[in-house]
Scaffold this motif. Sequence first.
Motif, PDB file in Angstrom:
ATOM      1  N   ARG A   1      39.449  45.933  30.640  1.00  7.19           N
ATOM      2  CA  ARG A   1      40.821  45.673  31.065  1.00  7.19           C
ATOM      3  C   ARG A   1      41.220  46.606  32.216  1.00  7.19           C
ATOM      4  NH1 ARG A   1      44.238  42.374  32.871  1.00  7.19           N
ATOM      5  NH2 ARG A   1      46.415  42.988  32.623  1.00  7.19           N
ATOM      6  N   VAL A   2      40.811  47.874  32.126  1.00  9.52           N
ATOM      7  CA  VAL A   2      41.089  48.805  33.219  1.00  9.52           C
ATOM      8  C   VAL A   2      40.406  48.325  34.498  1.00  9.52           C
ATOM      9  CG1 VAL A   2      40.789  51.163  34.060  1.00  9.52           C
ATOM     10  CG2 VAL A   2      41.382  50.769  31.669  1.00  9.52           C
ATOM     11  N   ALA A   3      39.172  47.835  34.375  1.00  7.90           N
ATOM     12  CA  ALA A   3      38.443  47.324  35.542  1.00  7.90           C
ATOM     13  C   ALA A   3      39.183  46.136  36.167  1.00  7.90           C
ATOM     14  CB  ALA A   3      37.025  46.925  35.143  1.00  7.90           C
ATOM     15  N   GLU A   4      39.720  45.252  35.335  1.00  3.62           N
ATOM     16  CA  GLU A   4      40.486  44.115  35.847  1.00  3.62           C
ATOM     17  C   GLU A   4      41.728  44.594  36.603  1.00  3.62           C
ATOM     18  OE1 GLU A   4      41.438  41.713  32.506  1.00  3.62           O
ATOM     19  OE2 GLU A   4      39.381  41.035  32.172  1.00  3.62           O
ATOM     20  N   LEU A   5      42.398  45.603  36.050  1.00  2.00           N
ATOM     21  CA  LEU A   5      43.599  46.122  36.711  1.00  2.00           C
ATOM     22  C   LEU A   5      43.253  46.818  38.021  1.00  2.00           C
ATOM     23  CD1 LEU A   5      45.544  47.507  33.614  1.00  2.00           C
ATOM     24  CD2 LEU A   5      46.144  45.524  35.005  1.00  2.00           C
ATOM     25  N   LEU A   6      42.097  47.474  38.082  1.00  2.00           N
ATOM     26  CA  LEU A   6      41.651  48.077  39.336  1.00  2.00           C
ATOM     27  C   LEU A   6      41.447  47.002  40.407  1.00  2.00           C
ATOM     28  CD1 LEU A   6      39.077  50.912  38.510  1.00  2.00           C
ATOM     29  CD2 LEU A   6      41.142  51.101  39.910  1.00  2.00           C
ATOM     30  N   GLN A   7      40.824  45.908  40.005  1.00  2.00           N
ATOM     31  CA  GLN A   7      40.614  44.801  40.934  1.00  2.00           C
ATOM     32  C   GLN A   7      41.939  44.255  41.439  1.00  2.00           C
ATOM     33  OE1 GLN A   7      36.398  43.142  39.001  1.00  2.00           O
ATOM     34  NE2 GLN A   7      38.302  42.079  38.590  1.00  2.00           N
ATOM     35  N   GLU A   8      42.910  44.080  40.531  1.00  2.00           N
ATOM     36  CA  GLU A   8      44.214  43.559  40.925  1.00  2.00           C
ATOM     37  C   GLU A   8      44.956  44.554  41.819  1.00  2.00           C
ATOM     38  OE1 GLU A   8      46.350  42.562  37.398  1.00  2.00           O
ATOM     39  OE2 GLU A   8      44.819  41.175  36.666  1.00  2.00           O
ATOM     40  N   THR A   9      44.818  45.841  41.533  1.00  2.00           N
ATOM     41  CA  THR A   9      45.510  46.865  42.309  1.00  2.00           C
ATOM     42  C   THR A   9      45.041  46.891  43.753  1.00  2.00           C
ATOM     43  OG1 THR A   9      45.897  48.259  40.362  1.00  2.00           O
ATOM     44  CG2 THR A   9      45.903  49.357  42.503  1.00  2.00           C
ATOM     45  N   TRP A  10      43.744  46.679  43.967  1.00  2.00           N
ATOM     46  CA  TRP A  10      43.166  46.786  45.303  1.00  2.00           C
ATOM     47  C   TRP A  10      42.978  45.438  45.989  1.00  2.00           C
ATOM     48  CZ3 TRP A  10      42.683  51.088  48.070  1.00  2.00           C
ATOM     49  CH2 TRP A  10      42.730  52.315  47.394  1.00  2.00           C
ATOM     50  N   GLN A  11      43.342  44.331  45.355  1.00  2.00           N
ATOM     51  CA  GLN A  11      42.991  43.018  45.884  1.00  2.00           C
ATOM     52  C   GLN A  11      43.602  42.723  47.254  1.00  2.00           C
ATOM     53  OE1 GLN A  11      44.366  40.040  43.148  1.00  2.00           O
ATOM     54  NE2 GLN A  11      46.515  40.663  43.255  1.00  2.00           N
ATOM     55  N   ASP A  12      44.734  43.301  47.565  1.00  2.00           N
ATOM     56  CA  ASP A  12      45.360  43.065  48.871  1.00  2.00           C
ATOM     57  C   ASP A  12      44.763  43.926  49.978  1.00  2.00           C
ATOM     58  OD1 ASP A  12      47.037  41.170  47.858  1.00  2.00           O
ATOM     59  OD2 ASP A  12      48.709  42.555  47.524  1.00  2.00           O
ATOM     60  N   HIS A  13      43.905  44.868  49.607  1.00  2.00           N
ATOM     61  CA  HIS A  13      43.419  45.851  50.573  1.00  2.00           C
ATOM     62  C   HIS A  13      41.889  45.859  50.677  1.00  2.00           C
ATOM     63  CE1 HIS A  13      47.527  47.011  49.841  1.00  2.00           C
ATOM     64  NE2 HIS A  13      47.225  47.422  48.622  1.00  2.00           N
ATOM     65  N   VAL A  14      41.226  46.024  49.542  1.00  2.00           N
ATOM     66  CA  VAL A  14      39.765  46.061  49.493  1.00  2.00           C
ATOM     67  C   VAL A  14      39.312  45.210  48.313  1.00  2.00           C
ATOM     68  CG1 VAL A  14      37.718  47.505  49.270  1.00  2.00           C
ATOM     69  CG2 VAL A  14      39.741  48.396  50.452  1.00  2.00           C
ATOM     70  N   PRO A  15      38.688  44.072  48.560  1.00  2.00           N
ATOM     71  CA  PRO A  15      38.241  43.227  47.447  1.00  2.00           C
ATOM     72  C   PRO A  15      37.212  43.957  46.575  1.00  2.00           C
ATOM     73  CG  PRO A  15      38.192  42.024  49.534  1.00  2.00           C
ATOM     74  CD  PRO A  15      38.407  43.458  49.879  1.00  2.00           C
ATOM     75  N   LEU A  16      37.456  43.965  45.280  1.00  2.00           N
ATOM     76  CA  LEU A  16      36.535  44.584  44.331  1.00  2.00           C
ATOM     77  C   LEU A  16      36.127  43.563  43.281  1.00  2.00           C
ATOM     78  CD1 LEU A  16      38.307  48.015  43.590  1.00  2.00           C
ATOM     79  CD2 LEU A  16      36.485  47.586  45.214  1.00  2.00           C
ATOM     80  N   THR A  17      34.850  43.513  42.980  1.00  2.00           N
ATOM     81  CA  THR A  17      34.366  42.744  41.842  1.00  2.00           C
ATOM     82  C   THR A  17      33.531  43.693  41.002  1.00  2.00           C
ATOM     83  OG1 THR A  17      34.307  40.688  43.127  1.00  2.00           O
ATOM     84  CG2 THR A  17      33.065  40.732  41.069  1.00  2.00           C
ATOM     85  N   LEU A  18      34.095  44.142  39.883  1.00  2.00           N
ATOM     86  CA  LEU A  18      33.452  45.151  39.052  1.00  2.00           C
ATOM     87  C   LEU A  18      32.722  44.494  37.890  1.00  2.00           C
ATOM     88  CD1 LEU A  18      36.329  47.802  38.913  1.00  2.00           C
ATOM     89  CD2 LEU A  18      34.453  47.637  40.535  1.00  2.00           C
ATOM     90  N   LYS A  19      31.497  44.909  37.694  1.00  2.00           N
ATOM     91  CA  LYS A  19      30.677  44.394  36.605  1.00  2.00           C
ATOM     92  C   LYS A  19      30.031  45.570  35.895  1.00  2.00           C
ATOM     93  CE  LYS A  19      26.963  41.132  35.545  1.00  2.00           C
ATOM     94  NZ  LYS A  19      25.973  40.171  36.119  1.00  2.00           N
ATOM     95  N   LEU A  20      30.178  45.615  34.563  1.00  2.00           N
ATOM     96  CA  LEU A  20      29.657  46.749  33.807  1.00  2.00           C
ATOM     97  C   LEU A  20      28.160  46.893  34.003  1.00  2.00           C
ATOM     98  CD1 LEU A  20      30.321  49.043  31.803  1.00  2.00           C
ATOM     99  CD2 LEU A  20      29.710  47.454  29.961  1.00  2.00           C
ATOM    100  N   SER A  21      27.762  48.112  34.335  1.00  2.00           N
ATOM    101  CA  SER A  21      26.353  48.411  34.552  1.00  2.00           C
ATOM    102  C   SER A  21      25.752  49.144  33.367  1.00  2.00           C
ATOM    103  CB  SER A  21      26.196  49.252  35.826  1.00  2.00           C
ATOM    104  OG  SER A  21      24.871  49.695  35.990  1.00  2.00           O
ATOM    105  N   ARG A  22      26.436  50.187  32.894  1.00  2.00           N
ATOM    106  CA  ARG A  22      25.884  50.981  31.791  1.00  2.00           C
ATOM    107  C   ARG A  22      26.959  51.919  31.242  1.00  2.00           C
ATOM    108  NH1 ARG A  22      24.412  52.929  36.561  1.00  2.00           N
ATOM    109  NH2 ARG A  22      24.596  55.172  36.987  1.00  2.00           N
ATOM    110  N   PHE A  23      26.623  52.552  30.143  1.00  2.00           N
ATOM    111  CA  PHE A  23      27.476  53.559  29.517  1.00  2.00           C
ATOM    112  C   PHE A  23      26.742  54.892  29.565  1.00  2.00           C
ATOM    113  CE2 PHE A  23      28.577  56.159  25.843  1.00  2.00           C
ATOM    114  CZ  PHE A  23      29.957  56.179  25.890  1.00  2.00           C
ATOM    115  N   GLU A  24      27.473  55.963  29.863  1.00  2.00           N
ATOM    116  CA  GLU A  24      26.881  57.290  29.885  1.00  2.00           C
ATOM    117  C   GLU A  24      27.681  58.231  29.001  1.00  2.00           C
ATOM    118  OE1 GLU A  24      24.149  58.262  30.981  1.00  2.00           O
ATOM    119  OE2 GLU A  24      23.524  56.870  32.563  1.00  2.00           O
ATOM    120  N   SER A  25      26.973  59.000  28.197  1.00  2.00           N
ATOM    121  CA  SER A  25      27.628  59.992  27.339  1.00  2.00           C
ATOM    122  C   SER A  25      27.339  61.420  27.782  1.00  2.00           C
ATOM    123  CB  SER A  25      27.165  59.818  25.886  1.00  2.00           C
ATOM    124  OG  SER A  25      25.753  59.966  25.786  1.00  2.00           O
TER     125      SER A  25
END
Length: 242
Positions: A155-179
């Motif tokens: 959901r945070v990734a979706e909001l990041l995409q919406e936040t930047w959509q008018d300026h820099v197009p972002l398409t975020l796709k989960l790559s991995r998890f790090e601990s």
Amino acid sequence: APSQTLSQQEIDLLFSGGEPAPPPQRQQKVDVQVYDFRRPNLISKERLRTLESMYGLLSKSMEGWLAARVRGQVELQLEGVEQLSFGEFVLSLPNPCSSFVYGIEQSSQQAVIDFGRELAFFLVDRLLGSNGPAFVPDRVLTPLERMIVRIAADRVAELLQETWQDHVPLTLKLSRFESMPDMLQAANREDTVLVATAIARFAGTASPLLLCLPFALLEKYFSTSGFQRARPARDNSPERLL
């Protein structure tokens, strides 16, 4: 009458026309800051205000989304947006951490969304249906717990995409998890990144949510002459909050 010797103050008073001489002015202390030529500051005050507006709306949208799902009061407030090196960002993370690395399809760059330990386990506890005090163990998230926290990360990734959509197009796709922070390879340690920090407050606890984007990906946004017309995410209606 015996002669009297005038003091220096009295002599100065005579030559000044009877008015006391003004006290010597203190030299004002100048605040001098060391300029790092290797990593110049790329964010002006005006640009910083715009970024804070953008990420402030993102934080409030995420706050509404969280409150609807944990069935309780949650406050998510933006603490700040800053320019760091990726190495500095990694050093700011706890060990273990809960970092979701997202690939950016338009480039070879990667973004990082990190949940503070208390926030991560609070989400696990609430999204599994509990309503009691959240237990925060000193360990990494299990594979099942990662899947649960990923719901919020996506959901945070979706909001990041919406936040930047008018300026820099972002398409975020989960790559991995790090601990383990030292295992984060989303960028070179000296690369410049834009880091937004929001603080989640719930059940008497505060825990950070960190959003890290590579500066190289945002170069067009920072160099455009139309920066003053940059607008934050447009849709902050109640429907979109949920």
